[in-house]
Write a protein that holds these residues in place. Structure first.
Motif, mmCIF file in Angstrom:
data_model
loop_
_atom_site.group_PDB
_atom_site.id
_atom_site.type_symbol
_atom_site.label_atom_id
_atom_site.label_comp_id
_atom_site.label_asym_id
_atom_site.label_seq_id
_atom_site.Cartn_x
_atom_site.Cartn_y
_atom_site.Cartn_z
ATOM 1 N N LEU A 75 49.028 25.323 33.505
ATOM 2 C CA LEU A 75 48.934 26.309 32.434
ATOM 3 C C LEU A 75 49.902 27.462 32.663
ATOM 4 C CD1 LEU A 75 45.051 26.460 32.223
ATOM 5 C CD2 LEU A 75 46.610 25.001 30.941
ATOM 6 N N MET A 76 50.030 27.874 33.923
ATOM 7 C CA MET A 76 50.898 29.013 34.225
ATOM 8 C C MET A 76 51.317 28.965 35.682
ATOM 9 S SD MET A 76 50.171 33.003 33.782
ATOM 10 C CE MET A 76 51.607 33.948 33.405
ATOM 11 N N ARG A 77 52.587 29.308 35.924
ATOM 12 C CA ARG A 77 53.087 29.471 37.295
ATOM 13 C C ARG A 77 53.393 30.949 37.469
ATOM 14 N NH1 ARG A 77 54.650 25.675 40.503
ATOM 15 N NH2 ARG A 77 56.540 26.719 41.170
ATOM 16 N N GLN A 78 52.903 31.525 38.570
ATOM 17 C CA GLN A 78 53.025 32.969 38.758
ATOM 18 C C GLN A 78 53.114 33.302 40.239
ATOM 19 O OE1 GLN A 78 49.425 34.719 37.186
ATOM 20 N NE2 GLN A 78 48.113 33.333 38.308
ATOM 21 N N ARG A 79 53.566 34.499 40.531
ATOM 22 C CA ARG A 79 53.546 35.060 41.880
ATOM 23 C C ARG A 79 52.445 36.109 41.895
ATOM 24 N NH1 ARG A 79 55.424 31.193 42.947
ATOM 25 N NH2 ARG A 79 57.552 30.642 43.423
ATOM 26 N N GLY A 80 51.437 35.913 42.703
ATOM 27 C CA GLY A 80 50.298 36.811 42.683
ATOM 28 C C GLY A 80 49.361 36.414 41.557
ATOM 29 N N THR A 81 48.374 37.258 41.282
ATOM 30 C CA THR A 81 47.384 36.931 40.260
ATOM 31 C C THR A 81 47.561 37.830 39.047
ATOM 32 O OG1 THR A 81 45.852 38.349 41.447
ATOM 33 C CG2 THR A 81 45.649 35.977 41.814
ATOM 34 N N LYS A 82 48.567 37.559 38.271
ATOM 35 C CA LYS A 82 48.735 38.260 36.999
ATOM 36 C C LYS A 82 47.635 37.803 36.039
ATOM 37 C CE LYS A 82 52.219 39.382 33.567
ATOM 38 N NZ LYS A 82 53.594 39.271 33.154
ATOM 39 N N ARG A 93 47.512 27.066 45.716
ATOM 40 C CA ARG A 93 47.867 27.960 46.823
ATOM 41 C C ARG A 93 48.901 29.001 46.421
ATOM 42 N NH1 ARG A 93 49.989 24.904 51.867
ATOM 43 N NH2 ARG A 93 51.475 24.395 50.249
ATOM 44 N N ASP A 94 49.803 28.624 45.526
ATOM 45 C CA ASP A 94 50.849 29.565 45.086
ATOM 46 C C ASP A 94 50.448 30.274 43.788
ATOM 47 O OD1 ASP A 94 51.012 27.408 43.414
ATOM 48 O OD2 ASP A 94 53.198 27.268 43.443
ATOM 49 N N HIS A 95 49.139 30.352 43.518
ATOM 50 C CA HIS A 95 48.561 31.023 42.347
ATOM 51 C C HIS A 95 48.886 30.321 41.024
ATOM 52 C CE1 HIS A 95 48.854 34.293 45.416
ATOM 53 N NE2 HIS A 95 47.564 34.311 45.144
ATOM 54 N N THR A 96 49.286 29.051 41.086
ATOM 55 C CA THR A 96 49.493 28.280 39.863
ATOM 56 C C THR A 96 48.139 27.977 39.234
ATOM 57 O OG1 THR A 96 51.523 27.275 40.682
ATOM 58 C CG2 THR A 96 50.359 26.097 38.955
ATOM 59 N N LEU A 97 48.018 28.212 37.933
ATOM 60 C CA LEU A 97 46.775 27.911 37.220
ATOM 61 C C LEU A 97 46.913 26.552 36.540
ATOM 62 C CD1 LEU A 97 46.063 31.402 35.630
ATOM 63 C CD2 LEU A 97 45.167 30.448 37.741
ATOM 64 N N TRP A 119 39.639 52.235 34.560
ATOM 65 C CA TRP A 119 39.209 50.892 34.168
ATOM 66 C C TRP A 119 40.068 49.883 34.908
ATOM 67 C CZ3 TRP A 119 35.232 49.867 30.767
ATOM 68 C CH2 TRP A 119 34.732 50.960 30.064
ATOM 69 N N GLN A 120 39.487 48.722 35.165
ATOM 70 C CA GLN A 120 40.245 47.622 35.753
ATOM 71 C C GLN A 120 40.403 46.550 34.677
ATOM 72 O OE1 GLN A 120 38.283 45.201 38.732
ATOM 73 N NE2 GLN A 120 40.222 44.962 39.828
ATOM 74 N N TYR A 121 41.645 46.174 34.419
ATOM 75 C CA TYR A 121 41.945 45.169 33.403
ATOM 76 C C TYR A 121 42.280 43.852 34.091
ATOM 77 C CZ TYR A 121 42.245 49.101 30.210
ATOM 78 O OH TYR A 121 41.956 50.201 29.458
ATOM 79 N N LYS A 122 41.683 42.767 33.609
ATOM 80 C CA LYS A 122 41.980 41.435 34.140
ATOM 81 C C LYS A 122 42.185 40.490 32.964
ATOM 82 C CE LYS A 122 39.843 41.227 38.658
ATOM 83 N NZ LYS A 122 38.912 40.483 39.510
ATOM 84 N N LYS A 123 43.127 39.568 33.130
ATOM 85 C CA LYS A 123 43.396 38.562 32.110
ATOM 86 C C LYS A 123 43.006 37.200 32.663
ATOM 87 C CE LYS A 123 47.419 40.530 31.992
ATOM 88 N NZ LYS A 123 48.818 40.824 31.828
ATOM 89 N N PHE A 124 42.228 36.469 31.893
ATOM 90 C CA PHE A 124 41.740 35.161 32.300
ATOM 91 C C PHE A 124 42.301 34.096 31.375
ATOM 92 C CE2 PHE A 124 38.646 38.002 34.103
ATOM 93 C CZ PHE A 124 38.308 37.408 35.304
ATOM 94 N N ILE A 125 42.489 32.902 31.939
ATOM 95 C CA ILE A 125 42.850 31.730 31.139
ATOM 96 C C ILE A 125 41.686 30.758 31.245
ATOM 97 C CG2 ILE A 125 44.461 29.838 30.823
ATOM 98 C CD1 ILE A 125 46.625 31.507 32.069
ATOM 99 N N HIS A 126 41.154 30.340 30.108
ATOM 100 C CA HIS A 126 40.047 29.386 30.045
ATOM 101 C C HIS A 126 40.530 28.117 29.354
ATOM 102 C CE1 HIS A 126 37.249 32.610 31.075
ATOM 103 N NE2 HIS A 126 37.778 33.347 30.113
ATOM 104 N N VAL A 127 39.913 26.997 29.694
ATOM 105 C CA VAL A 127 40.092 25.749 28.947
ATOM 106 C C VAL A 127 38.716 25.395 28.423
ATOM 107 C CG1 VAL A 127 40.701 23.322 29.066
ATOM 108 C CG2 VAL A 127 42.065 24.994 30.301
ATOM 109 N N ARG A 128 38.565 25.425 27.100
ATOM 110 C CA ARG A 128 37.261 25.172 26.481
ATOM 111 C C ARG A 128 37.353 23.952 25.567
ATOM 112 N NH1 ARG A 128 36.359 31.403 25.783
ATOM 113 N NH2 ARG A 128 35.556 31.850 27.855
ATOM 114 N N ASP A 129 36.188 23.389 25.260
ATOM 115 C CA ASP A 129 36.171 22.154 24.475
ATOM 116 C C ASP A 129 36.225 22.409 22.973
ATOM 117 O OD1 ASP A 129 33.713 23.288 24.364
ATOM 118 O OD2 ASP A 129 32.585 21.442 24.748
#
Length: 148
Positions: A75-82, A93-97, A119-129
């Motif tokens: 879904l996404m390749r990233q450095r760290g947890t964006k 291991r390399d934070h790939t989702l 405030w702490q902002y976080k972005k999530f990626i979900h896979v839903r049916d």
């Protein structure tokens, strides 16, 4: 040397290659001092501090909101947890989702209070049916019309 051969200026002394010794005598210079000196016709290249750039790592979003994915799709390749892993999403291991089940991709932003001012902002990626477009008001009306 006879009196008339004595040079009168420093330039003439250099031309004749003479040196004045301690007794007032004029001596001939050694041959090595009279040899021609060569100069470079081109400047040297010098060294550069550039030229070590590596190839790009192809990071970023691979599947966008509303895309249908199968289990194992990146879904996404990233450095760290964006972005963080949500429902049916794993993190390598390399934070790939990547998707752990098949369904539609959803991007959700959340916030939670850290203290009274921050405030702490976080972005999530979900896979839903179900498709993320179902929550849109016009999509709900169309879905109700189709089922009736």
């Amino acid at each position: 040397l006879p009196h008339e051969d004595v040079p009168s200026t420093t330039a003439q002394m250099m031309i004749l290659g003479l040196l004045k010794a301690e007794g007032g005598l004029w001596l001939r210079r050694p041959l090595a001092l009279l040899q021609q000196q060569r100069f470079a016709t081109k400047k040297t290249g010098g060294s550069s501090k550039n030229g070590r750039k590596s190839a790009g790592r192809r990071l970023g979003i691979k599947k966008y909101q509303g895309n249908y994915v199968q289990s194992g799709n990146i879904l996404m390749r990233q450095r760290g947890t964006k972005f963080y892993a949500g429902d049916n999403v794993g993190m390598g291991r390399d934070h790939t989702l990547f998707a752990t089940a098949e369904g539609w991709v959803h991007y959700v932003g959340t916030r939670r209070r850290i203290n009274q001012t921050d405030w702490q902002y976080k972005k999530f990626i979900h896979v839903r049916d179900y498709s993320p477009n179902i929550h849109h008001p016009t999509a709900l009306v169309q879905q109700q019309q189709q089922s009736a």
